[in-house]
Scaffold this motif. Structure first.
Motif, mmCIF file in Angstrom:
data_model
loop_
_atom_site.group_PDB
_atom_site.id
_atom_site.type_symbol
_atom_site.label_atom_id
_atom_site.label_comp_id
_atom_site.label_asym_id
_atom_site.label_seq_id
_atom_site.Cartn_x
_atom_site.Cartn_y
_atom_site.Cartn_z
ATOM 1 N N GLN A 195 28.102 68.398 38.072
ATOM 2 C CA GLN A 195 27.019 68.934 38.898
ATOM 3 C C GLN A 195 25.739 68.117 38.754
ATOM 4 O O GLN A 195 25.335 67.754 37.653
ATOM 5 C CB GLN A 195 26.735 70.381 38.506
ATOM 6 N N ILE A 196 25.104 67.817 39.905
ATOM 7 C CA ILE A 196 23.813 67.150 39.937
ATOM 8 C C ILE A 196 22.742 68.228 40.092
ATOM 9 O O ILE A 196 22.837 69.087 40.985
ATOM 10 C CB ILE A 196 23.713 66.161 41.112
ATOM 11 N N THR A 197 21.765 68.206 39.228
ATOM 12 C CA THR A 197 20.694 69.197 39.293
ATOM 13 C C THR A 197 19.385 68.521 39.678
ATOM 14 O O THR A 197 18.899 67.636 38.978
ATOM 15 C CB THR A 197 20.517 69.922 37.956
ATOM 16 N N LEU A 198 18.827 68.932 40.818
ATOM 17 C CA LEU A 198 17.539 68.435 41.279
ATOM 18 C C LEU A 198 16.451 69.361 40.740
ATOM 19 O O LEU A 198 16.485 70.572 40.962
ATOM 20 C CB LEU A 198 17.500 68.405 42.809
ATOM 21 N N GLU A 199 15.489 68.776 40.019
ATOM 22 C CA GLU A 199 14.436 69.583 39.403
ATOM 23 C C GLU A 199 13.446 70.091 40.447
ATOM 24 O O GLU A 199 13.194 69.439 41.466
ATOM 25 C CB GLU A 199 13.668 68.755 38.361
ATOM 26 N N GLU A 200 12.911 71.262 40.195
ATOM 27 C CA GLU A 200 11.834 71.782 41.034
ATOM 28 C C GLU A 200 10.602 70.878 40.902
ATOM 29 O O GLU A 200 10.375 70.265 39.854
ATOM 30 C CB GLU A 200 11.469 73.202 40.621
ATOM 31 N N LEU A 201 9.822 70.786 41.961
ATOM 32 C CA LEU A 201 8.609 69.973 41.924
ATOM 33 C C LEU A 201 7.505 70.700 41.166
ATOM 34 O O LEU A 201 7.411 71.930 41.218
ATOM 35 C CB LEU A 201 8.136 69.671 43.346
ATOM 36 N N PRO A 202 6.642 69.955 40.483
ATOM 37 C CA PRO A 202 5.536 70.602 39.757
ATOM 38 C C PRO A 202 4.490 71.207 40.692
ATOM 39 O O PRO A 202 3.718 72.063 40.289
ATOM 40 C CB PRO A 202 4.940 69.459 38.927
ATOM 41 N N ASN A 230 12.874 73.696 47.708
ATOM 42 C CA ASN A 230 12.022 73.669 48.893
ATOM 43 C C ASN A 230 10.564 73.588 48.478
ATOM 44 O O ASN A 230 10.188 73.987 47.364
ATOM 45 C CB ASN A 230 12.284 74.875 49.791
ATOM 46 N N PHE A 231 9.759 73.071 49.377
ATOM 47 C CA PHE A 231 8.324 72.933 49.140
ATOM 48 C C PHE A 231 7.627 72.908 50.492
ATOM 49 O O PHE A 231 8.258 72.731 51.540
ATOM 50 C CB PHE A 231 8.003 71.680 48.324
ATOM 51 N N GLN A 232 6.310 73.089 50.479
ATOM 52 C CA GLN A 232 5.509 73.147 51.701
ATOM 53 C C GLN A 232 4.828 71.800 51.946
ATOM 54 O O GLN A 232 4.263 71.209 51.033
ATOM 55 C CB GLN A 232 4.451 74.251 51.598
ATOM 56 N N VAL A 233 4.905 71.342 53.193
ATOM 57 C CA VAL A 233 4.272 70.083 53.571
ATOM 58 C C VAL A 233 3.464 70.275 54.849
ATOM 59 O O VAL A 233 3.931 70.908 55.804
ATOM 60 C CB VAL A 233 5.316 68.967 53.789
ATOM 61 N N THR A 234 2.256 69.726 54.851
ATOM 62 C CA THR A 234 1.448 69.646 56.063
ATOM 63 C C THR A 234 1.379 68.179 56.478
ATOM 64 O O THR A 234 0.638 67.394 55.879
ATOM 65 C CB THR A 234 0.019 70.186 55.835
ATOM 66 N N PRO A 235 2.188 67.760 57.463
ATOM 67 C CA PRO A 235 2.184 66.347 57.876
ATOM 68 C C PRO A 235 0.844 65.945 58.492
ATOM 69 O O PRO A 235 0.137 66.774 59.080
ATOM 70 C CB PRO A 235 3.313 66.271 58.901
ATOM 71 N N SER A 236 0.509 64.696 58.342
ATOM 72 C CA SER A 236 -0.692 64.177 59.000
ATOM 73 C C SER A 236 -0.315 63.652 60.376
ATOM 74 O O SER A 236 0.864 63.590 60.737
ATOM 75 C CB SER A 236 -1.322 63.059 58.167
ATOM 76 N N ALA A 272 3.023 60.508 46.787
ATOM 77 C CA ALA A 272 2.939 61.905 47.213
ATOM 78 C C ALA A 272 3.691 62.829 46.270
ATOM 79 O O ALA A 272 3.174 63.878 45.885
ATOM 80 C CB ALA A 272 3.475 62.056 48.635
ATOM 81 N N LEU A 273 4.907 62.462 45.904
ATOM 82 C CA LEU A 273 5.718 63.304 45.028
ATOM 83 C C LEU A 273 6.851 62.493 44.441
ATOM 84 O O LEU A 273 7.220 61.431 44.953
ATOM 85 C CB LEU A 273 6.275 64.514 45.785
ATOM 86 N N THR A 274 7.401 62.994 43.309
ATOM 87 C CA THR A 274 8.525 62.335 42.634
ATOM 88 C C THR A 274 9.661 63.332 42.469
ATOM 89 O O THR A 274 9.455 64.448 41.996
ATOM 90 C CB THR A 274 8.099 61.797 41.255
ATOM 91 N N PHE A 275 10.852 62.926 42.875
ATOM 92 C CA PHE A 275 12.049 63.737 42.682
ATOM 93 C C PHE A 275 12.755 63.291 41.404
ATOM 94 O O PHE A 275 12.903 62.082 41.157
ATOM 95 C CB PHE A 275 12.998 63.584 43.866
ATOM 96 N N ASN A 276 13.185 64.241 40.599
ATOM 97 C CA ASN A 276 13.923 63.965 39.367
ATOM 98 C C ASN A 276 15.224 64.755 39.364
ATOM 99 O O ASN A 276 15.262 65.916 39.793
ATOM 100 C CB ASN A 276 13.089 64.357 38.139
#
Length: 376
Positions: A36-43, A147-153, A58-62
Motif C-alpha cells: 500500500q502507498i500512503t499519501l500524507e495529508e498536507l500541513p 483533499n484540499f481547497q484551492v483558489t486558482p488565479s 505552493a505545496l509538497t506531496f509526501n
C-alpha cells in the motif's frame, strides 16, 4: 491477492556493463504488486494561488516508497480530480524513484485548470498517488485519497490594441474612447476591425490612423513601415512599431475615401491589409442589449455616433456564466469563445470564465465581439 509479473532486466555489476556470448537466457526476476502507498495529508488545507509569483513553491506531496518485491525504480504520478470518484482524473505532476514532489504556484494553477476548476473561486481538489514500474507503467497501484481547497488565479494573457487617428472616431486623441481591434480567437496575433472610416478634408494627411497598445499612451504604437510624411496610402504592406521595431514613429495607415473598410493586422507576420467593405445591405438596429447568466439584468449597449454598426459599454460587471447580444428585432447573437470571437444569429452563448468589470464591444456587421477585463 497480489499479482506476480515476470520481468527481465539487464544486470549492471559494480557499475560495469558486461557482455556474454553464451546462449543462456537473461536472468529473470519477479516483481509483484506494490504494498500500500500512503499519501500524507498536507500541513495546510487552503491554498490561494499567487498569480504574481507563479514560480514560488505552493505545496509538497509526501508518500512512502512502493515495494514491488524487487530493487526497481518506481514511477509516481500525482493525480488530481474535481470529485472523490476520480471520474475524469488528470496527472498534476510526476516523480521517479523518490517519495515526494513539490509543485510551484504556476504548476498547481495549470493542474487545477486541467480538472476544470473556475478561477478566483475556492474549490476542492482530490489527489492521490499512483505507483508503477517500467516504461509502460506496469503493476499500477493507487494510494489513499486526500483533499484540499484551492483558489486558482487568473491571468488575462492577451494583448489589446486601439485605433487612433483622424480617420477614426477618436481623431488624434489617444484617450478618447478609442475603439479596440477585434482579436481572432484562433490566432491571438491577428486582429481585425470592420467599420466606418472618414477621409475628412480629403488631403494627403487625412483619413489616417495608427494602432495603440494602451489608451492614453503614445508608445507602443504601430503603423506602416514607411516614414511618416512619405507614407502613401496603400492597401497592404509591412508594419512597424515604436519601440518594438524602431526608435522613430512608424508611418500611418490610411483610406482613400469615406466608407466602410476591413483593416487586418498580424503582429506575427508583421503585415496588414485594408480592403473596402460593402455595408449597403446591413441591418440597422435601434437597440442591442447583453443578456445571460453572467449579468444580473439586461444591459443596453451604447450605439456609436460615428459608426451606427458599432456598439459598446465601457464598464459592466460580469460574473462567471454566459451571455448573448439581443437586438431590438429579437435576434440573439452569440459565440463559443471567451473574451473575443465572432457571434452568429442563434449561436451558442458566449462563455464568461471569470468575474470582473468588463469593457464590451460588438460589431453588428460582422458579429465580432471583444470583452476586455478592467482589473485582471
Amino acid at each position: 491477492m497480489k499479482f506476480i509479473k515476470k520481468l527481465k532486466y539487464v544486470m549492471l555489476a559494480l557499475g560495469v556493463l558486461t557482455f556474454t556470448t553464451s546462449c543462456e537466457e537473461d536472468p529473470e526476476f519477479f516483481a509483484s504488486e506494490s504494498t500500500q502507498i500512503t499519501l500524507e495529508e498536507l500541513p495546510i488545507n487552503q491554498i490561494i494561488i499567487d498569480g504574481g509569483n507563479l514560480d514560488n513553491p505552493a505545496l509538497t506531496f509526501n508518500w512512502n516508497n512502493g515495494d514491488f518485491n524487487q530493487a526497481v525504480v518506481e514511477n509516481y504520478s500525482v493525480v488530481f480530480s474535481d470529485n472523490p470518484d476520480f471520474t475524469d482524473p488528470k496527472e498534476a505532476t510526476s516523480a521517479v524513484g523518490v517519495s515526494s514532489v513539490t509543485m510551484t504556484m504556476g504548476a498547481l494553477n495549470t493542474a487545477t485548470t486541467l480538472i476544470g476548476l473556475p478561477p478566483l473561486e475556492e474549490n476542492t481538489v482530490y489527489a492521490r498517488v499512483v505507483a508503477s514500474i517500467g516504461v509502460q507503467n506496469e503493476l499500477a497501484v493507487s494510494s489513499n485519497v486526500i483533499n484540499f481547497q484551492v483558489t486558482p488565479s487568473f491571468n488575462y494573457g492577451f494583448n489589446d490594441y486601439y485605433l487612433v487617428g483622424n480617420g477614426t472616431s477618436a481623431d488624434w486623441n489617444n484617450n478618447n474612447n478609442n475603439p479596440p481591434l477585434f482579436r481572432n480567437p484562433g490566432n491571438e496575433n491577428q486582429f481585425t476591425y470592420t467599420g466606418y472610416f472618414t477621409k475628412g478634408g480629403g488631403g494627403f494627411d487625412d483619413g489616417r490612423f495608427k494602432i495603440l497598445e494602451q489608451r492614453g499612451e503614445w508608445q507602443p504604437q504601430w503603423g506602416t513601415a514607411a516614414n511618416e510624411g512619405s507614407d502613401d496610402i496603400v492597401e497592404a504592406g509591412d508594419i512597424a512599431g515604436n519601440p518594438t521595431t524602431q526608435d522613430s514613429d512608424p508611418g500611418r495607415f490610411g483610406i482613400p475615401a469615406d466608407g466602410y473598410y476591413t483593416f487586418t493586422i498580424n503582429f506575427s507576420s508583421q503585415t496588414y491589409t485594408t480592403t473596402p467593405f460593402d455595408a449597403s445591405g446591413a441591418a440597422d438596429y435601434s437597440n442591442i442589449t447583453i443578456q445571460g447568466s453572467a449579468i444580473n439584468s439586461d444591459t443596453t449597449l451604447t450605439q456609436s455616433s460615428f459608426d451606427s454598426h458599432l456598439w459598446y459599454i465601457n464598464s459592466v460587471n460580469l460574473q462567471s456564466g454566459d451571455l448573448q447580444f439581443v437586438t431590438n428585432t429579437g435576434a440573439t447573437w452569440a459565440g463559443s469563445t471567451s473574451f473575443s470571437g465572432v457571434a452568429t444569429d442563434g449561436g451558442d452563448p458566449i462563455p464568461v470564465v471569470v468575474q470582473d468589470d468588463y469593457e464590451v464591444w460588438f460589431n453588428d456587421l460582422t458579429g465580432d465581439y471583444i470583452m476586455i477585463p478592467l482589473n485582471l
